[in-house]
Design a protein around this motif. Structure first.
Motif, PDB file in Angstrom:
ATOM      1  N   ARG A   1     -22.940  28.145 -33.917  1.00 51.82           N
ATOM      2  CA  ARG A   1     -21.727  28.870 -33.496  1.00 51.82           C
ATOM      3  C   ARG A   1     -22.055  30.319 -33.142  1.00 51.82           C
ATOM      4  N   ARG A   2     -22.856  30.968 -33.970  1.00 55.89           N
ATOM      5  CA  ARG A   2     -23.228  32.363 -33.694  1.00 55.89           C
ATOM      6  C   ARG A   2     -23.994  32.479 -32.383  1.00 55.89           C
ATOM      7  N   LEU A   3     -24.907  31.545 -32.148  1.00 55.36           N
ATOM      8  CA  LEU A   3     -25.654  31.565 -30.883  1.00 55.36           C
ATOM      9  C   LEU A   3     -24.710  31.363 -29.701  1.00 55.36           C
ATOM     10  N   ALA A   4     -23.768  30.433 -29.826  1.00 55.61           N
ATOM     11  CA  ALA A   4     -22.810  30.177 -28.739  1.00 55.61           C
ATOM     12  C   ALA A   4     -21.919  31.393 -28.512  1.00 55.61           C
ATOM     13  N   GLU A   5     -21.469  32.010 -29.583  1.00 55.00           N
ATOM     14  CA  GLU A   5     -20.627  33.208 -29.457  1.00 55.00           C
ATOM     15  C   GLU A   5     -21.406  34.363 -28.835  1.00 55.00           C
ATOM     16  N   PHE A   6     -22.655  34.518 -29.217  1.00 58.49           N
ATOM     17  CA  PHE A   6     -23.515  35.562 -28.659  1.00 58.49           C
ATOM     18  C   PHE A   6     -23.652  35.383 -27.150  1.00 58.49           C
ATOM     19  N   ALA A   7     -23.930  34.149 -26.730  1.00 58.75           N
ATOM     20  CA  ALA A   7     -24.085  33.856 -25.305  1.00 58.75           C
ATOM     21  C   ALA A   7     -22.756  34.033 -24.561  1.00 58.75           C
ATOM     22  N   ALA A   8     -21.668  33.570 -25.168  1.00 63.53           N
ATOM     23  CA  ALA A   8     -20.354  33.673 -24.522  1.00 63.53           C
ATOM     24  C   ALA A   8     -19.948  35.133 -24.324  1.00 63.53           C
ATOM     25  N   ALA A   9     -20.204  35.962 -25.311  1.00 65.91           N
ATOM     26  CA  ALA A   9     -19.837  37.375 -25.215  1.00 65.91           C
ATOM     27  C   ALA A   9     -20.578  38.078 -24.081  1.00 65.91           C
ATOM     28  N   ARG A  10     -21.717  37.545 -23.712  1.00 63.63           N
ATOM     29  CA  ARG A  10     -22.520  38.137 -22.636  1.00 63.63           C
ATOM     30  C   ARG A  10     -22.388  37.366 -21.322  1.00 63.63           C
ATOM     31  N   ARG A  11     -21.529  36.330 -21.345  1.00 60.95           N
ATOM     32  CA  ARG A  11     -21.292  35.470 -20.179  1.00 60.95           C
ATOM     33  C   ARG A  11     -22.585  34.797 -19.688  1.00 60.95           C
ATOM     34  N   TRP A  12     -23.374  34.313 -20.639  1.00 61.08           N
ATOM     35  CA  TRP A  12     -24.638  33.660 -20.303  1.00 61.08           C
ATOM     36  C   TRP A  12     -24.515  32.139 -20.189  1.00 61.08           C
ATOM     37  N   GLU A  13     -23.344  31.576 -20.517  1.00 62.15           N
ATOM     38  CA  GLU A  13     -23.226  30.114 -20.524  1.00 62.15           C
ATOM     39  C   GLU A  13     -23.670  29.454 -19.222  1.00 62.15           C
ATOM     40  N   PRO A  14     -23.358  30.029 -18.039  1.00 65.48           N
ATOM     41  CA  PRO A  14     -23.792  29.357 -16.816  1.00 65.48           C
ATOM     42  C   PRO A  14     -25.314  29.193 -16.712  1.00 65.48           C
ATOM     43  N   TYR A  15     -26.032  30.027 -17.419  1.00 62.31           N
ATOM     44  CA  TYR A  15     -27.498  29.971 -17.366  1.00 62.31           C
ATOM     45  C   TYR A  15     -28.085  29.077 -18.453  1.00 62.31           C
ATOM     46  N   HIS A  16     -27.266  28.673 -19.402  1.00 65.62           N
ATOM     47  CA  HIS A  16     -27.746  27.854 -20.505  1.00 65.62           C
ATOM     48  C   HIS A  16     -27.651  26.369 -20.169  1.00 65.62           C
ATOM     49  N   THR A  17     -28.315  26.003 -19.088  1.00 71.42           N
ATOM     50  CA  THR A  17     -28.410  24.603 -18.696  1.00 71.42           C
ATOM     51  C   THR A  17     -29.549  23.968 -19.497  1.00 71.42           C
ATOM     52  N   PRO A  18     -29.542  22.652 -19.632  1.00 71.86           N
ATOM     53  CA  PRO A  18     -30.658  22.022 -20.344  1.00 71.86           C
ATOM     54  C   PRO A  18     -32.021  22.434 -19.781  1.00 71.86           C
ATOM     55  N   LYS A  19     -32.158  22.444 -18.462  1.00 75.39           N
ATOM     56  CA  LYS A  19     -33.439  22.810 -17.849  1.00 75.39           C
ATOM     57  C   LYS A  19     -33.849  24.222 -18.231  1.00 75.39           C
ATOM     58  N   ASN A  20     -32.932  25.174 -18.134  1.00 80.67           N
ATOM     59  CA  ASN A  20     -33.257  26.558 -18.465  1.00 80.67           C
ATOM     60  C   ASN A  20     -33.574  26.730 -19.951  1.00 80.67           C
ATOM     61  N   LEU A  21     -32.839  26.043 -20.796  1.00 79.17           N
ATOM     62  CA  LEU A  21     -33.088  26.153 -22.232  1.00 79.17           C
ATOM     63  C   LEU A  21     -34.427  25.541 -22.609  1.00 79.17           C
TER      64      LEU A  21
END
Length: 117
Positions: free
Chosen positions: A12-32
């Motif tokens: 949850r903390r990792l997801a919130e961290f990414a969401a606060a920075r609007r990084w979700e579009p970059y967190h695709t399986p390939k990129n991760l």
């Protein structure tokens, strides 16, 4: 003493961290997976030219120990984010893999499990 966080809380903390920075579009399986590979390579780099004996003592040096902990954290963070994106329960996946390996690779003196179990 700080309470040890559980896996879902860390995810949850990792997801919130990414969401606060609007990084979700970059967190695709390939990129991760790519980021996970890079971080695992950075961990490997610490050990690359050490002898087996030196590698066993790597945590004795505070500076190196700090680097190891940071790279382990980076590897785990990307792995947990990948699991979240793909809907994989990492602990259940690990438990299932250990069980399969116990059947595939019996300890010396143990009989192999019958196929299909």
């Amino acid at each position: 003493m700080t309470e040890r966080p559980d896996l879902p809380a860390l995810q949850r903390r990792l997801a919130e961290f990414a969401a606060a920075r609007r990084w979700e579009p970059y967190h695709t399986p390939k990129n991760l997976v790519s980021a996970l590979s890079v971080e695992a390579s950075e961990l490997l780099e610490i050990f690359q030219w050490l002898t087996p004996e030196e590698s066993a003592r790597v945590m004795a040096d505070p500076e190196t120990a700090h680097r190891v902990r940071d790279e382990v954290a980076d590897v785990l963070a990307y792995l947990l984010q990948l699991c979240e994106v793909l809907g994989v329960d990492p602990l259940a996946a690990l438990a299932a893999k250990i069980e399969r390996n116990e059947h595939r690779f019996p300890a010396p003196g143990e009989r192999p499990a019958p196929e299909g179990n």
